[in-house]
Design an enzyme around this catalytic site. Sequence first.
Site, short mmCIF file in Angstrom:
data_model
loop_
_atom_site.label_atom_id
_atom_site.label_comp_id
_atom_site.label_asym_id
_atom_site.label_seq_id
_atom_site.Cartn_x
_atom_site.Cartn_y
_atom_site.Cartn_z
N TYR A 82 0.86 -1.19 0.00
CA TYR A 82 0.00 0.00 0.00
C TYR A 82 0.89 1.24 0.00
CZ TYR A 82 -5.03 -0.17 0.09
OH TYR A 82 -6.33 -0.24 -0.31
N GLU B 87 -0.45 4.86 -0.48
CA GLU B 87 -1.23 6.08 -0.72
C GLU B 87 -0.32 7.31 -0.62
OE1 GLU B 87 -4.48 6.16 2.00
OE2 GLU B 87 -5.62 4.66 0.88
N ASP C 7 -5.96 13.63 -25.35
CA ASP C 7 -5.95 12.24 -24.94
C ASP C 7 -5.27 11.47 -26.07
OD1 ASP C 7 -6.51 9.59 -24.52
OD2 ASP C 7 -8.65 9.88 -24.09
N THR D 23 -3.36 6.15 -22.23
CA THR D 23 -3.27 4.80 -21.68
C THR D 23 -1.84 4.36 -21.93
OG1 THR D 23 -3.98 3.85 -23.78
CG2 THR D 23 -5.69 4.17 -22.12
N LYS E 120 -1.64 0.57 -25.31
CA LYS E 120 -1.98 0.45 -26.73
C LYS E 120 -0.67 0.47 -27.54
CE LYS E 120 -6.65 2.19 -26.11
NZ LYS E 120 -6.85 2.81 -24.80
N ARG F 189 -1.69 -2.48 -18.66
CA ARG F 189 -2.93 -1.70 -18.73
C ARG F 189 -2.88 -0.60 -17.68
NH1 ARG F 189 -5.60 -4.61 -21.98
NH2 ARG F 189 -7.17 -3.00 -22.09
C1 LIG Z 1 -8.72 7.70 -26.69
C2 LIG Z 1 -8.98 6.82 -25.49
N1 LIG Z 1 -9.02 7.40 -24.29
C3 LIG Z 1 -9.26 6.68 -23.18
C4 LIG Z 1 -9.47 5.32 -23.24
C5 LIG Z 1 -9.84 4.58 -21.99
O1 LIG Z 1 -8.84 3.76 -21.54
P1 LIG Z 1 -9.16 2.62 -20.47
O2 LIG Z 1 -9.87 1.55 -21.19
O3 LIG Z 1 -7.80 2.23 -19.96
O4 LIG Z 1 -9.99 3.24 -19.41
C6 LIG Z 1 -9.41 4.68 -24.48
C7 LIG Z 1 -9.62 3.23 -24.55
O5 LIG Z 1 -10.10 2.66 -25.44
C8 LIG Z 1 -9.19 5.45 -25.64
O6 LIG Z 1 -9.18 4.91 -26.85
#
Ligand SMILES: Cc1ncc(COP(=O)(O)O)c(C=O)c1O
Length: 435
Positions: free
Chosen positions: A58, A60, A211, A237, A240, A246
Site C-alpha cells: 500500500y 497512498e 488524450d 493509456t 496500446k 494496462r
Molecule cells: C482515446 C482513449 N481514451 C481513453 C481510453 C480509456 O482507456 P481505459 O480503457 O484504460 O480506461 C481509451 C480506450 O479505449 C481510448 O481509446
Amino acid sequence: MKEFSYSLPESLRADPEIFASVEKELKRQEEGLELIASENYVSAAVMAAQGSVLTNKYAEGYPGKRYYGGCVYVDQAETLAIDRLRKLFRCDDSSPHPYAANVQPHSGAQANMAVFMTVLKPGDTILGMDLSHGGHLTHGSPVNFSGKIFQAHHYTVDRETERLDYELVREKALTLRPKLLIAGASAYPRAIDFERLGKIAQEAGTLLMVDMAHIAGLVAAGLHASPIPHAHFVTSTTHKTLRGPRGGVILSRPEFAKQINSAVFPGMQGGPLMHVIAAKAVSFGEALKPEFVTYQKRVLENAKALAETLTSGGLRIVSGGTENHIVLLDVGTAGLTGKEVEAALDQVHITVNKNTIPFETRSPFVTSGIRLGTPAVSSRGLGTKEMAQIGNWIVKVCEVLKTQTTEAKTLPPNIVEALRKEVQSLCARFPIYRS
Ligand SMILES: Cc1ncc(COP(=O)(O)O)c(C=O)c1O
C-alpha cells in the site's frame, strides 16, 4: 525477440482452473491474428514487474510523501516511471517545455477523469470529438460520467474528406467557449494537428486536453506530432501502441501538477497499483530504446500496406487511407454490417472490432465499420508482405459474406476451415512468446 520469451509460471498451477483459463488465452493469442487497434503484447519483463511482490504494498500518496511506512522501494519504482515518462515524451527538466507527470491513474478513463476534476465543476461545458466519428466515451458521451456531469458538445469530421473539421472545431469553440477542449480519438485513422488545436484553444480562451491514448507509441517514437507544448494536459493509456501494462498516465503543465496529483489521490483513487506502476516504468524504459522507433515504423508501414490491399480488393477505407496504426473499414457500402464481418473474422481467428463510421446510420451494436490496427501484429514480427496476405483474407471473407442470402450472413464451414488453417500456419511462423 529475446525480451518476448515467456512461459506460463508453474506457480499458477496452484489454481488449476485459472491456470487453464490463462493457458487457453495464451493459445488463443498465439494461434490468432490480433487486429484490435487498442491491443498489444507486452514483454516478459513488463509481465514480471506486474506479477511481482510490489502488488503487496500500500502506498497512498506520492514518492517521499506517503501515508504508509515501508515505501522506500516503491518510491524508487514510481520515481523511475515518472522520470522515464517525461524523458520519453521529451518534457523533462532539460526540455524547453517541462511537464509534470502522474503515473498513478488505474486506466485511461481515470486519467481523463482526473483532468476533469482538476479544471471542471458539474455543469461546465466541454467540447470533444463525437464518439461515432472516432472520439472516446470519456470525451462527453451521454452514457459516460463525462456526458452526465458536464454539458458536453461535440465536433465531427468533414463529410467529404472524413478528416477532422478544424474550422468546425474553431466555430464551436468560439461559440460555446467551453472550459475544456478535448482532442484525441479511439477510431480516427489520420494524424491530428495539435498545434492548430492549441491555437483554437488559445483563441477561445479554453484549456486543451489531448488524450493521446491510441497514438502515444507513435508520439514517443517521433512519428506523430507531439501534443506538447500545445496542450495544457496530455493523458494516455499505457497499453496500446505504447506497449505497456494496462493503465493510464497524465502529463500536465507544471502549474496544474499539484491539483492533478490531488485529483488522482485522494480525489478519485485510493492506493496506487505499485506493481503496475513498476511495469509502466519497465515499458517506458523499453520505449526509450532505439528498437522501439523501428517497431513503430513497422506499425505505420503495416497499416498502410493493409489499407492498400483492402482498397485494391474493392473495399472502402474511411478517409481513403491511414496516417497512424488504424485502418477504418467501411463494410456498409459492401452491403455488410460490422457485426457480421467481426463475427466471420472471429471464426477464422482474426480478431477485430465492429465500429461506427462517421455519419453512421446503424446502431453501435451493429455498425457499418470494422476498426483494424497493426500494433499487435507488428509486435509479433509481421511485415508488409504478411499484411497483404491478411488484407486479402479480409477481402475474401467480405466477398463470401456478400454472396450469402440468409438474413444474418455467416461463412460456410468449408471456408472457415480453409482460412483458419492458413491463419494458423501464418501465426506458427511468428510466435509471440518463445519459452
Ligand atoms: C482515446 C482513449 N481514451 C481513453 C481510453 C480509456 O482507456 P481505459 O480503457 O484504460 O480506461 C481509451 C480506450 O479505449 C481510448 O481509446
